[in-house]
Write a protein that holds these residues in place. Structure first.
Motif, PDB file in Angstrom:
ATOM      1  N   PRO A 457      30.382  40.628  25.350  1.00 49.17           N
ATOM      2  CA  PRO A 457      30.603  42.078  25.451  1.00 49.17           C
ATOM      3  C   PRO A 457      30.403  42.627  26.869  1.00 49.17           C
ATOM      4  CG  PRO A 457      29.287  41.561  23.509  1.00 49.17           C
ATOM      5  CD  PRO A 457      29.391  40.291  24.303  1.00 49.17           C
ATOM      6  N   SER A 458      29.419  42.107  27.584  1.00 48.64           N
ATOM      7  CA  SER A 458      29.175  42.609  28.945  1.00 48.64           C
ATOM      8  C   SER A 458      30.351  42.313  29.862  1.00 48.64           C
ATOM      9  CB  SER A 458      27.906  41.976  29.526  1.00 48.64           C
ATOM     10  OG  SER A 458      26.762  42.542  28.947  1.00 48.64           O
ATOM     11  N   GLN A 459      30.890  41.100  29.784  1.00 49.73           N
ATOM     12  CA  GLN A 459      32.016  40.747  30.651  1.00 49.73           C
ATOM     13  C   GLN A 459      33.252  41.592  30.326  1.00 49.73           C
ATOM     14  OE1 GLN A 459      32.597  36.498  31.669  1.00 49.73           O
ATOM     15  NE2 GLN A 459      30.834  36.100  30.342  1.00 49.73           N
ATOM     16  N   LEU A 460      33.491  41.810  29.030  1.00 46.79           N
ATOM     17  CA  LEU A 460      34.632  42.640  28.648  1.00 46.79           C
ATOM     18  C   LEU A 460      34.452  44.067  29.158  1.00 46.79           C
ATOM     19  CD1 LEU A 460      37.245  43.241  27.127  1.00 46.79           C
ATOM     20  CD2 LEU A 460      35.866  43.572  25.048  1.00 46.79           C
ATOM     21  N   ARG A 461      33.261  44.621  28.985  1.00 51.63           N
ATOM     22  CA  ARG A 461      32.988  45.978  29.460  1.00 51.63           C
ATOM     23  C   ARG A 461      33.240  46.087  30.962  1.00 51.63           C
ATOM     24  NH1 ARG A 461      27.216  46.360  29.135  1.00 51.63           N
ATOM     25  NH2 ARG A 461      27.342  45.386  31.183  1.00 51.63           N
ATOM     26  N   GLU A 462      32.746  45.099  31.704  1.00 48.36           N
ATOM     27  CA  GLU A 462      32.914  45.114  33.157  1.00 48.36           C
ATOM     28  C   GLU A 462      34.391  44.969  33.546  1.00 48.36           C
ATOM     29  OE1 GLU A 462      30.659  45.624  35.429  1.00 48.36           O
ATOM     30  OE2 GLU A 462      28.723  45.251  34.454  1.00 48.36           O
ATOM     31  N   ARG A 463      35.135  44.149  32.823  1.00 51.35           N
ATOM     32  CA  ARG A 463      36.557  43.968  33.146  1.00 51.35           C
ATOM     33  C   ARG A 463      37.348  45.240  32.851  1.00 51.35           C
ATOM     34  NH1 ARG A 463      35.907  38.839  30.471  1.00 51.35           N
ATOM     35  NH2 ARG A 463      37.174  39.581  28.716  1.00 51.35           N
ATOM     36  N   VAL A 464      37.005  45.912  31.766  1.00 51.23           N
ATOM     37  CA  VAL A 464      37.702  47.159  31.433  1.00 51.23           C
ATOM     38  C   VAL A 464      37.391  48.225  32.484  1.00 51.23           C
ATOM     39  CG1 VAL A 464      37.815  49.060  29.766  1.00 51.23           C
ATOM     40  CG2 VAL A 464      37.884  46.690  28.963  1.00 51.23           C
ATOM     41  N   PHE A 465      36.128  48.304  32.886  1.00 50.61           N
ATOM     42  CA  PHE A 465      35.762  49.261  33.928  1.00 50.61           C
ATOM     43  C   PHE A 465      36.476  48.929  35.236  1.00 50.61           C
ATOM     44  CE2 PHE A 465      32.663  50.446  37.354  1.00 50.61           C
ATOM     45  CZ  PHE A 465      32.837  51.822  37.256  1.00 50.61           C
ATOM     46  N   LEU A 478      38.931  56.762  32.780  1.00 48.08           N
ATOM     47  CA  LEU A 478      38.288  55.604  32.175  1.00 48.08           C
ATOM     48  C   LEU A 478      37.140  55.150  33.085  1.00 48.08           C
ATOM     49  CD1 LEU A 478      37.928  53.410  30.118  1.00 48.08           C
ATOM     50  CD2 LEU A 478      39.985  52.265  30.977  1.00 48.08           C
ATOM     51  N   GLY A 479      35.989  55.800  32.917  1.00 51.59           N
ATOM     52  CA  GLY A 479      34.826  55.491  33.731  1.00 51.59           C
ATOM     53  C   GLY A 479      33.891  54.530  33.031  1.00 51.59           C
ATOM     54  N   TRP A 480      32.684  54.412  33.596  1.00 55.13           N
ATOM     55  CA  TRP A 480      31.706  53.450  33.098  1.00 55.13           C
ATOM     56  C   TRP A 480      31.327  53.733  31.648  1.00 55.13           C
ATOM     57  CZ3 TRP A 480      29.914  48.844  33.846  1.00 55.13           C
ATOM     58  CH2 TRP A 480      28.669  48.463  33.357  1.00 55.13           C
ATOM     59  N   GLU A 481      31.019  54.982  31.324  1.00 56.67           N
ATOM     60  CA  GLU A 481      30.592  55.310  29.958  1.00 56.67           C
ATOM     61  C   GLU A 481      31.733  55.131  28.972  1.00 56.67           C
ATOM     62  OE1 GLU A 481      27.309  58.397  28.306  1.00 56.67           O
ATOM     63  OE2 GLU A 481      29.082  59.317  29.187  1.00 56.67           O
ATOM     64  N   ALA A 482      32.954  55.471  29.384  1.00 59.38           N
ATOM     65  CA  ALA A 482      34.111  55.277  28.513  1.00 59.38           C
ATOM     66  C   ALA A 482      34.340  53.792  28.247  1.00 59.38           C
ATOM     67  CB  ALA A 482      35.356  55.902  29.137  1.00 59.38           C
ATOM     68  N   ALA A 483      34.135  52.940  29.278  1.00 60.62           N
ATOM     69  CA  ALA A 483      34.280  51.492  29.091  1.00 60.62           C
ATOM     70  C   ALA A 483      33.267  50.978  28.077  1.00 60.62           C
ATOM     71  CB  ALA A 483      34.109  50.772  30.423  1.00 60.62           C
ATOM     72  N   ILE A 484      32.034  51.519  28.118  1.00 59.93           N
ATOM     73  CA  ILE A 484      31.018  51.140  27.129  1.00 59.93           C
ATOM     74  C   ILE A 484      31.458  51.567  25.734  1.00 59.93           C
ATOM     75  CG2 ILE A 484      28.646  51.556  26.366  1.00 59.93           C
ATOM     76  CD1 ILE A 484      27.887  51.869  29.323  1.00 59.93           C
TER      77      ILE A 484
END
Length: 748
Positions: A457-465, A478-484
């Protein structure tokens, strides 16, 4: 002390000079005096600073302000009447032939301007018609030392001490290779005191601390602390092992020396074989002084040694003598101190972040502190080896540095403040996000990674951000909180995205039930947490829940992102090493995602700006089925996978390397790079001997200085346009096979 909510400094401001000091102000004065003495003793005598320079300066200035308002408080033992520190009993006391003074500090350009005007007015009154020239040099963050030479022989070396009496450190100074035991040349003065700063170069300081930690010893807090501690060793053999250097910058007592100015003296010192700083200039105007301050402020972290400001001196000795001294400082010299970039704060915890390529990065969580204009509570520690090399423990008071927009860095611990409650950081063995065992990507790597790239999940979140960033699709909504919220909403919800492959297939109604955890407040006080919708508004009886304005904007921007050029799509895929430079080169060379996928590793490596490392990373990335599914899914959703080729565009920059720096009125940085690449050139980010042209806009900075030193042609915007249209004026071009591999990670 008063119980009113007023700072001590405000309390001082509120009191008239005609009003006798109150008991609370007397108490404030005594407290400040004790604090300044305590911190000064730790700094000068124990080589173990307890507060940052910025904090000490603030306390000292408050003390000066109190004394200015109430001179009756000042006594002979006031810290403001003293120079430096006391003399340690561990070394023999030495009386200087000529007193060593401190420098007056100013902390803003307005204060510097006022000082210069006072100095010029004094000179005009005592020496009408005299032309003032300013010797301007870097303020080295080191230890002041006085060298006594008799008939050219070094007979004694001493610390500054209290300005009149210092500590005899001759045996230790003799171990410093750059300090000659005998001066060169003829007609040497019969006796001369030479003043300077002993320091440890920045790169050597890092290596020294690593050795200290490896040996099980506490690291030094900063280079000045390291230099002072090295010179105060009882055993000169220990000093000899330390990487000490010295620059000389002044003359004390002298006999038989006929120099007329500071700059002339510097040339003499250099001719005698003494180490003089390369970082000084004699300037004719105050505007030139301001320019010197600005340029060196930009370059301060690329210099050989640490600095905390700029020293400005009247160059002419006759004018220096006419201006004289106060009891503590010369009236002919001042130190401008740059805004503080280092502060002390508490390291509350060390945690790890799993980046988009799986790299596990430790970072510090600290008590929030303001530094370099912003409040900081997190700082990167890069990897477990860096944590070990810095010698920091959880619970330490640490030195934190933030230079401009650079990511905050923990420099090291303040060992003197440890109380035994601190604990070592232990790197996790398993991914904190998905539980997979961590390991290096390949043998010999320092970094460890989570190999579960697809499902972590962390890698996916970082890639989306990352894919939403300005260097990729540039999706502002699409910022950090939206990626989460998209990848890791509050349990037990299923994330809307389990792979970035589905990003462009999202529908606005898919996000209606996404909740995130937020603090719950009652009358402004946090009383717990609650789950709230992230992409939709809270529904009420009168107004049902609906997509928020930001959510509607997100879907508008997702649609726009589909038409972004190919190089941005490549960056968005999070292929290791493929940043904007390599992506542009690939897009220009192949034109389409299909051609890139079909290319052999050899063909990819042959592209200028790509090379074998990036080529191998591309081959490895496309070998994964789930990676290919991302590309195919985006293509089905309408994401542009090929650039329109403009074969009519002249290849005027074929084989040339061009660097763009500063601000151009009619080109953004991306537009300038695009213009270079589409004409067959290479848009590099650094100046080297292989650079053919530098395009310099406003605030060009250090790249302009380097280009000029290397003889690289420099163009303004008009010259850049001519270069784009017509190519170079001559037929020469440089070999530009330079690897620009990039591996960008998001660190909290």
């Amino acid at each position: 002390m008063s119980t009113a909510k007023t700072s001590p400094e405000e309390a001082v401001d509120a009191v008239s000079t005609d009003t006798p000091p109150s008991d609370s102000l007397r108490e404030e004065y005594e407290t400040l005096s004790d604090q300044v003495r305590k911190y000064r003793f730790a700094y000068y005598n124990e080589d173990a600073p307890l507060v940052s320079d910025a904090e000490f300066d603030q306390l000292y200035r408050r003390l000066e302000k109190l004394e200015a308002l109430h001179p009756e408080l000042v006594t002979n033992d006031s810290p403001t009447q003293e120079v430096g520190g006391e003399v340690s009993a561990a070394f023999a006391p030495v009386e200087h032939l000529s007193r060593m003074y401190s420098l007056e500090d100013v902390f803003s350009l307005d204060e510097l301007d006022a000082w210069v005007k006072r100095a010029e007015a004094s000179i005009a009154s005592i020496a009408p018609g005299s032309k003032v020239r300013w010797l301007t040099e870097l303020k080295i963050d080191g230890l002041a030392v006085n060298l006594l030479y008799r008939n050219g022989e070094l007979v004694r070396a001493a610390t500054r001490g209290d300005g009149t009496t210092g500590e005899d450190i001759t045996h230790n100074v003799l171990t410093i290779a750059s300090i000659p035991r005998r001066l060169q040349g003829e007609n040497l003065p019969s006796e001369v005191e030479i003043r300077g700063e002993v320091f440890i170069p920045s790169k050597e300081f890092t290596r020294l601390n690593e050795k200290m930690v490896d040996a099980g010893k506490a690291p030094f807090a900063n280079p000045r602390n390291a230099a002072a501690g090295s010179l105060r060793q009882k055993d000169p053999k220990v000093t000899a092992e330390r990487p000490l250097s010295m620059y000389v910058h002044g003359i004390g007592a002298r006999e038989g020396l006929g120099a007329a100015s500071q700059s002339e003296t510097y040339e003499l010192l250099k001719a005698w074989g003494l180490p003089t700083s390369p970082y000084y200039k004699v300037l004719e105007t105050y505007d030139e002084v301001l320019e010197f301050i600005a340029v060196n402020g930009e370059q301060r972290h690329s210099l050989a040694h640490e600095i905390d400001g700029i020293v400005v001196k009247v160059d002419d000795f006759a004018l220096q003598r006419a201006l004289g001294h106060t009891s503590r400082v010369p009236r002919w010299s001042v130190a401008y101190k740059y805004p503080p970039e280092e502060v002390n704060t508490k390291l509350l915890d060390i945690r790890v972040n799993v980046g988009r390529t799986g790299r596990v990065t430790p970072y510090g969580m600290m008590e929030p502190v303001k530094v370099a204009g912003s409040t900081v509570e997190m700082a990167t520690l890069h990897n477990q080896d860096v944590v070990k090399a810095k010698g920091v423990k959880i619970g330490d008071t640490v030195v934190l540095r933030k230079a401009g927009d650079v990511i905050p860095e923990i420099v090291g611990p303040v060992v003197a403040l440890r109380d035994g409650s601190e604990r070592d950081f232990v790197m996790p063995t398993h991914c904190p996000s998905c539980g997979t065992e961590l390991k290096p990507a390949k043998e010999g790597d320092v970094d460890i990674r989570c190999p579960n790239a697809r499902s972590c999940p962390s890698q996916l979140r970082e890639r989306v951000f990352h894919l939403a960033g300005r260097g990729a699709f540039d999706i502002e909504a699409l910022g950090w909180e939206a990626a989460i919220a998209l990848t890791s909403p509050a349990e037990p919800q299923t994330p809307p995205l389990t792979s970035e492959a589905g990003l462009f297939d999202l529908k606005i109604e898919d996000l209606a039930d996404v909740r995130i955890e937020r603090p719950k407040r009652s009358k402004g006080v946090v009383v717990g947490t609650e789950l709230v919708p992230y992409f939709y508004t809270k529904g009420t009886a009168k107004k049902p829940s609906e997509p928020s304005a930001n959510t509607r904007k997100l879907f508008e921007e997702l649609e726009k992102a589909k038409s972004q050029p190919l190089w941005r799509v490549l960056v968005a895929l999070s292929i290791r090493h493929v940043g904007p430079t390599a992506a542009r080169a690939l897009a220009t060379a192949f034109g389409s995602m299909e051609n890139i996928r079909a290319a052999t590793e050899e063909q990819l490596a042959h592209v200028d700006g790509v090379g074998p490392t990036i080529a191998a990373a591309l081959e490895e990335w496309f070998a994964e089925d789930w990676h290919v599914e991302i590309v195919d899914s985006w293509a089905r959703a309408g994401v542009r996978m090929a650039d329109e080729r403009d074969d009519s565009q002249p290849r005027t920059l074929e084989g040339l390397t061009v660097v763009v720096t500063g601000t151009l009125p009619n080109f953004s940085r991306d537009e300038a790079k695009e213009a270079i690449i589409t004409r067959g050139g290479k848009a590099s980010g650094s100046v080297s001997k292989k650079t053919d042209y530098l395009v310099a806009g406003e605030n060009a900075g250090t790249k302009l200085d380097k280009a000029e030193s290397l003889g690289v042609p420099v163009l303004d915007e008009d010259g850049f346009r001519q270069l784009l249209e017509n190519g170079p004026l001559d037929s020469g071009s440089a070999d530009n096979a330079e690897d620009n591999a990039e591996d960008e990670e998001t660190t909290p």
